[in-house]
Write a protein that holds these residues in place. Structure first.
Motif, PDB file in Angstrom:
ATOM      1  N   ALA A   3      -8.677  -2.599 -13.827  1.00  0.00           N
ATOM      2  CA  ALA A   3      -7.637  -2.307 -12.848  1.00  0.00           C
ATOM      3  C   ALA A   3      -6.527  -3.354 -12.893  1.00  0.00           C
ATOM      4  O   ALA A   3      -5.342  -3.015 -12.723  1.00  0.00           O
ATOM      5  N   ALA A   4      -6.911  -4.611 -13.091  1.00  0.00           N
ATOM      6  CA  ALA A   4      -5.904  -5.672 -13.147  1.00  0.00           C
ATOM      7  C   ALA A   4      -4.922  -5.450 -14.297  1.00  0.00           C
ATOM      8  O   ALA A   4      -3.741  -5.801 -14.190  1.00  0.00           O
ATOM      9  N   GLN A   5      -5.386  -4.849 -15.380  1.00  0.00           N
ATOM     10  CA  GLN A   5      -4.529  -4.616 -16.539  1.00  0.00           C
ATOM     11  C   GLN A   5      -3.464  -3.561 -16.270  1.00  0.00           C
ATOM     12  O   GLN A   5      -2.422  -3.549 -16.929  1.00  0.00           O
ATOM     13  N   ILE A   6      -3.715  -2.675 -15.316  1.00  0.00           N
ATOM     14  CA  ILE A   6      -2.743  -1.616 -15.022  1.00  0.00           C
ATOM     15  C   ILE A   6      -2.113  -1.795 -13.645  1.00  0.00           C
ATOM     16  O   ILE A   6      -1.476  -0.884 -13.113  1.00  0.00           O
ATOM     17  N   GLY A   7      -2.296  -2.973 -13.038  1.00  0.00           N
ATOM     18  CA  GLY A   7      -1.642  -3.271 -11.769  1.00  0.00           C
ATOM     19  C   GLY A   7      -2.205  -2.543 -10.570  1.00  0.00           C
ATOM     20  O   GLY A   7      -1.481  -2.272  -9.608  1.00  0.00           O
ATOM     21  N   LEU A   8      -3.480  -2.209 -10.601  1.00  0.00           N
ATOM     22  CA  LEU A   8      -4.120  -1.501  -9.502  1.00  0.00           C
ATOM     23  C   LEU A   8      -4.986  -2.466  -8.698  1.00  0.00           C
ATOM     24  O   LEU A   8      -5.854  -3.139  -9.254  1.00  0.00           O
ATOM     25  N   ASP A   9      -4.755  -2.512  -7.396  1.00  0.00           N
ATOM     26  CA  ASP A   9      -5.556  -3.354  -6.503  1.00  0.00           C
ATOM     27  C   ASP A   9      -6.767  -2.549  -6.041  1.00  0.00           C
ATOM     28  O   ASP A   9      -6.635  -1.586  -5.273  1.00  0.00           O
TER      29      ASP A   9
END
Length: 417
Positions: free
Chosen positions: A134-140
């Protein structure tokens, strides 16, 4: 829940291999990013996240050639690239759902004692990998993790409160969705059905809304969050309906029993959410609306129809499991030579058998006939599209959704109009 019907692809002029291309891309994305074992987390419902992301970008996205696979009859195939944003989002969802599912099995005592420790380890690993992905695609993902963590507490409080005399369903947000994790400790004694489905709604809303962010379409975020919230509610309620008889037999928690919700009311809620999804999809700016209708809206209509048929409700245009309708079965891989194709099995709900049906339903929100593709001018002559949410309702209440002769031409569907 979201497996599109193969014959519907031709109706919309879509290559039916698209769904397989997205699923294989998801499977390979899990393998490349998280190892071979992670491929077991491949979730077919998560594929729609990849489809929605592409549907908002205006192009089909990058494709790559995958090697031979037993599920494709040892054939190569052109699949969605493993590093595509939609695939990475679908991989995040698959890992989160897989981790939660494994943990639920352990907590429910479904696993043998010796298997619980390694299952917990796999669950923890997948949850950690999901956060990294998720961090790689900007998702919290923290709000989702917090919401998932409250589910057990919500169910425990609902079970302790006892079954109320009547179903209590919390009000639905008229627009968008609140992305705040529910606080189980702050809730009153009476837990509503919307409280119990809240974590699932929040997770689905977050994931669906992020497809618009990845596609660079911020104007679609609210509409996609609304779609996700209702998809989450449908998924939770459909699971509760399917498991109701089994949960009663085993003395397990079921949100319908816990809130005193009977089957007709549960069906009504699923129908309301399905209609809300169609209107939200019509509001969103989707460059590939036919693909979204095929991969998301039609499978939900099929699910609604199966539940309605199981409850003995009059819903038309049902493709039964007859020799003619077998080619209309939900999308499946071609069987290896010499093997009979797998057939979808029946769905049980509340002691009733829900037969296997595909869908021919289209969306009254965009005013087109599900069978002929006619626009509103011709279509509205036979159906008041402003007063019904789908053509299952038209068949049941106001008109024939299948044309003047009550059938769908050469599609082979058995219309009950």
């Amino acid at each position: 829940m979201l497996k599109p019907c193969a014959h519907g692809a031709a109706k919309y002029g879509i290559d039916p291999g698209q769904w397989q291309a997205h699923m294989c891309g998801l499977c390979l994305g899990l393998r490349d990013g998280h190892g071979q074992l992670a491929r077991a987390a491949t979730n077919t419902d998560a594929i729609v996240l990849s489809v929605l992301t592409e549907a908002q970008t205006g192009d089909s996205g990058a494709r790559t050639t995958a090697g031979p696979c037993p599920l494709r009859g040892m054939r190569r195939a052109s699949v969605v690239a493993a590093n595509a944003p939609g695939v990475q989002l679908a991989a995040t969802a698959s890992l989160l759902l897989g981790a939660a599912k494994i943990r639920d099995h352990v907590e429910d005592g479904d696993a043998a004692a010796l298997a619980r420790r390694p299952m917990r380890r796999v669950s923890s690993t997948w949850a950690t990998r999901a956060q990294e992905q998720a961090a790689q695609i900007g998702l919290d993902v923290q709000p989702m993790l917090a919401a998932i963590a409250t589910q057990s507490a919500l169910e425990a409080r609902a079970a302790d409160a006892g079954t109320p005399p009547l179903a209590v369903v919390g009000p639905a947000s008229p627009g968008g969705v609140s992305l705040t994790a529910p606080d189980a400790g702050s809730l009153g004694t009476l837990i509503t059905l919307d409280d119990l489905t809240g974590p699932t709604q929040l997770c689905a809303a977050t994931l669906f809304g992020h497809t618009a962010t990845l596609a660079g379409r911020p104007e679609n975020v609210v509409a996609l969050q609304k779609i996700g919230r209702h998809v989450g509610r449908i998924a939770h309620l459909a699971d509760a309906i399917e498991d109701l008889e089994r949960d009663r037999a085993r003395g397990r928690f079921n949100p319908l029993d816990a809130t005193g919700t009977d089957m007709p009311r549960a069906y009504q809620l699923v129908r309301e959410s399905e209609a809300a999804i169609r209107h939200a999809a019509a509001e969103a700016e989707l460059d590939q609306l036919p693909t979204v209708r095929w991969a998301l809206l039609d499978p939900l209509s099929a699910l609604l129809r199966r539940i309605g048929q199981g409850l003995g409700l009059a819903v038309g245009h049902a493709c039964r499991t007859s020799p003619v309708a077998q080619r209309h079965s939900p999308y499946q891989f071609p069987s290896p030579p010499g093997r009979r194709p797998n057939r979808p099995g029946p769905l049980k709900a509340g002691g009733l058998i829900l037969g296997v049906y595909c869908t021919g339903v289209a969306c009254c929100a965009d005013h087109t006939s599900p069978c002929t593709g006619e626009e509103k001018e011709a279509w509205a002559k036979r159906c008041d599209c402003d007063s019904c949410c789908d053509c299952g309702e038209c068949c049941g209440n106001c008109c024939s959704c299948c044309g003047e002769d009550g059938c769908c031409g050469d599609c082979g569907c058995d219309c009950n109009c």
